[in-house]
Design a protein around this motif. Structure first.
Motif, short mmCIF file in Angstrom:
data_model
loop_
_atom_site.label_atom_id
_atom_site.label_comp_id
_atom_site.label_asym_id
_atom_site.label_seq_id
_atom_site.Cartn_x
_atom_site.Cartn_y
_atom_site.Cartn_z
N PHE A 57 19.86 -16.04 -4.47
CA PHE A 57 20.22 -15.45 -2.68
C PHE A 57 19.35 -15.47 -2.45
N ILE A 58 18.53 -16.44 -1.59
CA ILE A 58 17.08 -15.98 -0.86
C ILE A 58 17.28 -15.56 0.57
N ASP A 59 16.42 -14.41 0.59
CA ASP A 59 16.70 -14.31 2.46
C ASP A 59 17.61 -14.08 3.17
N VAL A 60 18.51 -13.24 2.38
CA VAL A 60 19.78 -12.24 2.72
C VAL A 60 19.55 -11.19 3.64
N TYR A 61 19.65 -11.90 4.90
CA TYR A 61 19.20 -10.45 6.09
C TYR A 61 20.52 -9.92 6.51
N ASP A 62 19.65 -8.53 6.75
CA ASP A 62 20.86 -7.74 6.88
C ASP A 62 20.66 -7.11 8.30
N GLY A 63 20.11 -7.90 8.92
CA GLY A 63 19.93 -7.48 10.43
C GLY A 63 18.55 -6.29 11.02
N ASN A 64 17.74 -6.09 9.68
CA ASN A 64 16.53 -5.19 9.77
C ASN A 64 15.43 -5.93 8.82
N TYR A 65 16.20 -5.80 7.10
CA TYR A 65 14.87 -6.49 5.98
C TYR A 65 15.45 -7.99 5.65
N TYR A 66 15.44 -8.26 4.52
CA TYR A 66 15.40 -9.49 3.73
C TYR A 66 15.50 -8.75 2.83
N TYR A 67 17.04 -10.12 1.88
CA TYR A 67 16.89 -9.66 0.31
C TYR A 67 16.84 -10.29 -0.47
N ASP A 68 16.06 -10.89 -1.34
CA ASP A 68 15.91 -12.22 -2.79
C ASP A 68 17.01 -11.52 -4.18
N VAL A 69 18.16 -11.56 -4.29
CA VAL A 69 19.00 -11.76 -5.00
C VAL A 69 19.68 -12.19 -6.59
N ASN A 70 19.46 -11.73 -7.70
CA ASN A 70 19.75 -12.36 -8.54
C ASN A 70 21.11 -11.70 -9.55
N VAL A 85 17.44 -7.10 -7.07
CA VAL A 85 17.77 -7.82 -6.02
C VAL A 85 15.68 -7.00 -5.61
N CYS A 86 15.91 -7.46 -4.32
CA CYS A 86 14.15 -7.53 -3.99
C CYS A 86 14.78 -7.13 -2.64
N GLN A 87 13.97 -5.83 -1.90
CA GLN A 87 14.42 -6.17 -0.79
C GLN A 87 12.54 -6.44 0.23
N ARG A 88 12.96 -6.79 1.78
CA ARG A 88 11.86 -6.84 1.86
C ARG A 88 11.79 -7.13 3.97
N SER A 89 9.89 -6.52 3.94
CA SER A 89 10.48 -6.73 5.57
C SER A 89 10.33 -7.99 6.67
N TYR A 90 10.38 -7.65 6.83
CA TYR A 90 10.62 -9.64 8.12
C TYR A 90 9.47 -9.69 8.12
N TYR A 91 8.10 -9.31 8.35
CA TYR A 91 6.79 -10.46 8.17
C TYR A 91 6.39 -10.09 6.79
N ASN A 92 7.38 -10.01 5.35
CA ASN A 92 6.95 -9.92 3.99
C ASN A 92 5.83 -9.25 4.02
N ASP A 93 5.15 -8.21 4.12
CA ASP A 93 3.82 -7.90 4.16
C ASP A 93 4.86 -6.21 3.46
N TRP A 94 5.12 -6.27 3.23
CA TRP A 94 5.99 -5.01 1.61
C TRP A 94 6.98 -5.46 1.45
N GLY A 95 7.73 -5.20 -0.17
CA GLY A 95 9.06 -4.93 -0.22
C GLY A 95 9.33 -4.19 -1.71
N PHE A 96 10.71 -3.56 -1.47
CA PHE A 96 10.87 -3.03 -3.11
C PHE A 96 11.72 -3.19 -3.69
N THR A 97 11.61 -2.44 -4.83
CA THR A 97 12.83 -3.19 -5.90
C THR A 97 14.06 -2.13 -5.92
N CYS A 98 14.58 -2.90 -6.00
CA CYS A 98 16.44 -2.13 -5.32
C CYS A 98 17.17 -1.90 -6.31
N SER A 99 16.94 -2.45 -7.49
CA SER A 99 17.87 -2.81 -8.95
C SER A 99 17.31 -3.77 -10.10
#
Length: 170
Positions: A57-70, A85-99
């Motif tokens: 799943f690519i660019d799953v949007y929660d209203g604030n951030y994007y998530y890429d998920v497998n 799960v990878c959380q990314r900012s709207y501008y893709n300038d940062w991200g976090f590994t969520c799990s």
């Protein structure tokens, strides 16, 4: 007399069939990566959704951030290393590994089945509600960060539908 015995036999057969097809009961215990098995033999198998090293799943949007998920195996991309799960900012300038997938497990809460993934940066975790939807291959909804460092999702999929035990397992 023979017809009443036949009717009785048919009725008994239907009751027996209904008893063996009652559906999953108890706890769904992890029985492999992206799989779990209920105490009465029913199973959930999400492995057909594994994109093997890439996000399903690519660019799953929660209203604030994007998530890429497998959900079934880790992937790496610009801002996340070995993530499920990878959380990314709207501008893709940062991200976090969520799990990550190593210590994932299933649990039930209020008759809902969840797949819980841990091991993200700074203690981040991801909780995915598993919802059977026979008309969809896979749809992932992101609810975002609902508790501090916990990210919630809902998976609607035919692969989230419990499978009855095979006859040799009964």
């Amino acid at each position: 007399m023979a017809s009443s015995h036949l009717l009785l036999a048919l009725l008994f057969g239907l009751v027996s069939l209904a008893a063996t097809q009652e559906g999953p009961t108890g706890t769904c215990t992890r029985s492999g990566n992206c799989k779990c098995k209920y105490s009465n033999g029913w199973t959930i198998d999400l492995t057909p959704l594994d994109a093997e090293g890439s996000p399903k799943f690519i660019d799953v949007y929660d209203g604030n951030y994007y998530y890429d998920v497998n959900l079934c195996s880790d992937f790496s991309e610009t801002h996340c290393d070995k993530a499920t799960v990878c959380q990314r900012s709207y501008y893709n300038d940062w991200g976090f590994t969520c799990s990550v997938s190593d210590d994932a497990y299933f649990f039930t809460d209020n008759n809902r089945l969840y797949y819980y993934l841990v091991g993200g940066e700074d203690g981040r975790t991801s909780r995915v509600e598993i919802t059977c939807r026979e008309t969809e291959e896979a749809n992932l909804i992101a609810y975002g960060e609902v508790n501090d460092l916990e990210y919630d999702f809902e998976l609607l999929s035919i692969y989230a539908c419990p499978l009855p035990p095979r006859s040799e397992e009964r």
